[in-house]
Structures are given as C-alpha cells and as structure tokens.
Design an enzyme around this catalytic site. Sequence first.
Site, PDB file in Angstrom:
ATOM      1  N   ARG A  51       0.752  -1.218  -0.162  1.00 39.21           N
ATOM      2  CA  ARG A  51      -0.205  -0.045  -0.098  1.00 39.21           C
ATOM      3  C   ARG A  51       0.781   1.352   0.120  1.00 39.21           C
ATOM      4  O   ARG A  51       0.603   2.337  -0.892  1.00 39.21           O
ATOM      5  CB  ARG A  51      -0.873   0.299   1.276  1.00 39.21           C
ATOM      6  CG  ARG A  51      -2.185  -0.589   1.349  1.00 39.21           C
ATOM      7  CD  ARG A  51      -2.669  -1.050   2.406  1.00 39.21           C
ATOM      8  NE  ARG A  51      -1.508  -2.211   2.635  1.00 39.21           N
ATOM      9  CZ  ARG A  51      -1.727  -3.524   2.183  1.00 39.21           C
ATOM     10  NH1 ARG A  51      -2.542  -4.107   1.568  1.00 39.21           N
ATOM     11  NH2 ARG A  51      -0.704  -4.301   2.672  1.00 39.21           N
ATOM     12  N   THR A  52       1.732   1.288   1.052  1.00 41.56           N
ATOM     13  CA  THR A  52       2.666   2.599   1.101  1.00 41.56           C
ATOM     14  C   THR A  52       3.283   3.075  -0.077  1.00 41.56           C
ATOM     15  O   THR A  52       3.151   4.041  -0.787  1.00 41.56           O
ATOM     16  CB  THR A  52       3.277   2.588   2.290  1.00 41.56           C
ATOM     17  OG1 THR A  52       2.692   2.003   3.661  1.00 41.56           O
ATOM     18  CG2 THR A  52       3.745   4.008   2.644  1.00 41.56           C
ATOM     19  N   LYS A  80      26.252  -2.331   0.838  1.00 38.69           N
ATOM     20  CA  LYS A  80      27.649  -2.088   0.399  1.00 38.69           C
ATOM     21  C   LYS A  80      28.232  -1.112   1.880  1.00 38.69           C
ATOM     22  O   LYS A  80      29.451  -1.173   1.882  1.00 38.69           O
ATOM     23  CB  LYS A  80      28.128  -1.492  -0.637  1.00 38.69           C
ATOM     24  CG  LYS A  80      27.727  -2.364  -2.074  1.00 38.69           C
ATOM     25  CD  LYS A  80      27.914  -1.200  -3.263  1.00 38.69           C
ATOM     26  CE  LYS A  80      26.999  -1.782  -4.332  1.00 38.69           C
ATOM     27  NZ  LYS A  80      27.105  -0.261  -5.321  1.00 38.69           N
ATOM     28  N   ARG A 101      11.039   4.014   3.975  1.00 38.87           N
ATOM     29  CA  ARG A 101      10.692   3.093   4.712  1.00 38.87           C
ATOM     30  C   ARG A 101      11.999   2.183   5.170  1.00 38.87           C
ATOM     31  O   ARG A 101      12.642   1.610   4.199  1.00 38.87           O
ATOM     32  CB  ARG A 101       9.691   2.002   4.356  1.00 38.87           C
ATOM     33  CG  ARG A 101       9.409   0.706   5.363  1.00 38.87           C
ATOM     34  CD  ARG A 101       8.199  -0.138   4.964  1.00 38.87           C
ATOM     35  NE  ARG A 101       6.839   0.545   5.168  1.00 38.87           N
ATOM     36  CZ  ARG A 101       5.891   0.394   4.989  1.00 38.87           C
ATOM     37  NH1 ARG A 101       5.539  -1.034   4.741  1.00 38.87           N
ATOM     38  NH2 ARG A 101       4.863   1.051   5.103  1.00 38.87           N
ATOM     39  N   HIS A 129       4.519   5.689  11.725  1.00 38.08           N
ATOM     40  CA  HIS A 129       3.887   5.598  10.299  1.00 38.08           C
ATOM     41  C   HIS A 129       3.043   6.812   9.885  1.00 38.08           C
ATOM     42  O   HIS A 129       1.807   6.438   9.978  1.00 38.08           O
ATOM     43  CB  HIS A 129       3.344   4.244  10.234  1.00 38.08           C
ATOM     44  CG  HIS A 129       3.210   3.854   8.719  1.00 38.08           C
ATOM     45  ND1 HIS A 129       3.384   4.618   7.780  1.00 38.08           N
ATOM     46  CD2 HIS A 129       2.642   2.608   8.335  1.00 38.08           C
ATOM     47  CE1 HIS A 129       3.086   4.145   6.487  1.00 38.08           C
ATOM     48  NE2 HIS A 129       2.773   2.629   6.928  1.00 38.08           N
TER      49      HIS A 129
HETATM   50  N1   CP Z   1      -0.425  -0.207   5.640  1.00 40.40           N
HETATM   51  C1   CP Z   1       0.669  -0.376   5.455  1.00 40.40           C
HETATM   52  O1   CP Z   1       1.663   0.383   5.624  1.00 40.40           O
HETATM   53  O2   CP Z   1       0.817  -1.190   4.430  1.00 40.40           O
HETATM   54  P1   CP Z   1       2.267  -1.914   3.516  1.00 40.40           P
HETATM   55  O3   CP Z   1       2.703  -2.241   4.562  1.00 40.40           O
HETATM   56  O4   CP Z   1       1.896  -2.597   2.295  1.00 40.40           O
HETATM   57  O5   CP Z   1       2.769  -0.414   2.937  1.00 40.40           O
END
Ligand code: CP
Length: 362
Positions: A51-52, A80, A101, A129
């Site tokens: 999603r993100t 590396k 992320r 998040h």
């Molecule tokens: N909600 C969320 O962060 O989903 P993903 O891990 O698929 O990005």
Amino acid sequence: MKHLLNITDYSKEDLQELIDKALYIISSPFAYSHSCEGRKLATLFFEPSTRTRLSFEAAMLELGGRVISVTGPGGSSVTKGETLADTARTVSCYADVIAVRHPLAGSARAMANSSAIPIINAGDGGHYHPTQTLADILTIYREKGSLGGLRIGICGDLLYGRTVHSLIDAMSRYEGNSFVLISPKELTVPAYYTEKLQEAGIPFVQTNSLDEALPEIDMLYMTRIQRERFDDPAEYDRLAGSYILDAARMKAASKDCIVLHPLPRVDEISTDFDSDPRAVYFTQAFNGKIMREALILKLLAGKDHPDNTDISPEGEKLFTDDSLACTNSKCVCTHERGLRKEFYTDKHGVVRCAYCDQPVRE
Ligand code: CP
C-alpha cells in the site's frame, strides 16, 4: 514543516488542510493532474510494502510527476555499507522528495539530517508511520464526520505497531476522544504513550478482552501481530492469533462501529466480515493514496517550510551530549556510522533519544 517524520510535525490545522485538499481531489480527480510535472518522488523501501509504496507512486503519477525507486534491503548501496545519511544526500541530487521505509526506528530522521529535500517517513521500524495516520484520519473523517468525540478501540500489537503509535498521537489531540487499548499483556502500548495520555487527561483503559470492548466503542482499529518485530519466533507463535474479528463477533458492536485496519492482515479479521458496511479497511487504503497526493502537494509547495530536524515529536529542542548513549538495538543510532547523536528532555525531565524516543542512560 520541511519533513514529515512524526504525525505531530503537523498541527490540527495542517491536518485539516490536508483533509480538505483530499476531499477536493476526490470530488475533482483531475484538478492537480499537472501540478507536479517536472518533479520526481524517490521511494526508498528497505522493508516490504504494498500500500504505502504503490500509493505514494500512484499519487505522484496522478499529480503529473515521476517516480524513481529502490525496493528491498538489497536494492541500494546501503548493502555495501553506505550510510542512510549519504544515501539521502545522493538521492537529493536526483529527486524533489523522498519517501523512506526502513526497519530501524529513527531512520527517516537520520536521513532528514543530511537531506536537501523533504523526507517523508513511510514507516521506521516499530516507531512511527505518519502517512498511514493520514489515511486513517481521512477515513474516520469521511465515515464519522468528525475526528473528535469518539471512543476509539485499538486492538492487537500495540507494542510494535507503528501505525498505532502515530494514530494515538494524532487522535489524542481532538476534543472528546477516549481510548480502549486492547492487547495481550506482552504487547501493550509502550509506557511513553500511556504517560502522554495521562498527562493530557485523556481517558483510556487497557484490557485484553476484545469482546468486552466491542459494545462500547465507536470505531475499532485492528492490527496485525507483527512477526518481523519479534526477537523470539516462539514468542510470536504464542501470541499470533490472539484476536480474530469475524462477522459473528461484530454482532456485539454498534451498527455504526467502523472497523479500520492499516493492512496487510493475516487472520485477525475474517473475510466473512468484509462485506459488512462497517468494514472500511479497503476504503482506508484508497484514502491513503489521496492523502499522499495532498501531502506531496503540500511538501513540494513549501520552499519556506521550516526545517524540523532539530525538534522532538513534542517540539522539545534537541541537544548533543557525548556522555549519553541510546542502547536501543532497534534504533538507527546504534547502527548508523557517523550519526550525530541527539537527545531531548521530555516534559517529565526524562532524557530521550531523538531517533527512537526511548529513555537513554548516562
Ligand atoms: N499499511 C501499510 O503500511 O501497508 P504496506 O506495508 O503494504 O505498505
């Protein structure tokens, strides 16, 4: 603010501005379709995501911009031995905004310290998040018509659940909200959050019973028990499956009790509940893309936004002190070479690491 590291970087007014922009985008999907022409988003995902990452990339494409991407832990020169700081400095030469992320708490802050362009925290370990919270608040606003006056149930992995931490930070700022925190005792929310709720006078209870909580809440935020955050696989196996929400169980909840989930789910929401109108988790995933469009527009418009790398999530000034050390093995500052160690003193006089917010020792 130049970066989005924590949801508290944004005031309630900022969040409302994003919601209003998102609602406008929903009503006029092509209104901004040329706004980011000539601009690039870099998505650096050192952890898996559906999603993100894809919603960020779809958002930038729908704004007329372009996307460059690193996926997986082996997808960049970090494998590396390159630092996140050098990575940020380099990607600043190629893009206009970075969404990152990474499995370590504080990784987005570590990059922001040396980035010439805005950094968006797309999930830093079990810490925060904030863009998931943007999806969450738009969903709550659209479904409930308000972000206040709600009894909010949050269930599952409240210890490692970064979406939970950012959601509590956001929703505790709205008038009239209270929380029912539902988890096994091993996965209760870190004391940091209960202390903050107590200090702000926000009502909350902690329980391990989902069934007792269901009749009294206005919304339920279900979360996954996160295998990837456990040091001990046996402990994960013991706690996995602690809560399973299904259509039969939801009969105890009110007819207006919406159910959110940041997704992905494993088995904590049965598919037999998906067709219930109270199940809004896939709408929530859609809302994530719209809010990320609104966010990209805001960040790329903000040449005069102040740099927020020198304040804590609650706005305390950061300082350095060579006699202090963060010992959190899940914090970026115990892994990243050459990182300027920074701290802040919270409202109770506790000195905390600026990257992971854990108390530090002298
Ligand atoms: N909600 C969320 O962060 O989903 P993903 O891990 O698929 O990005």
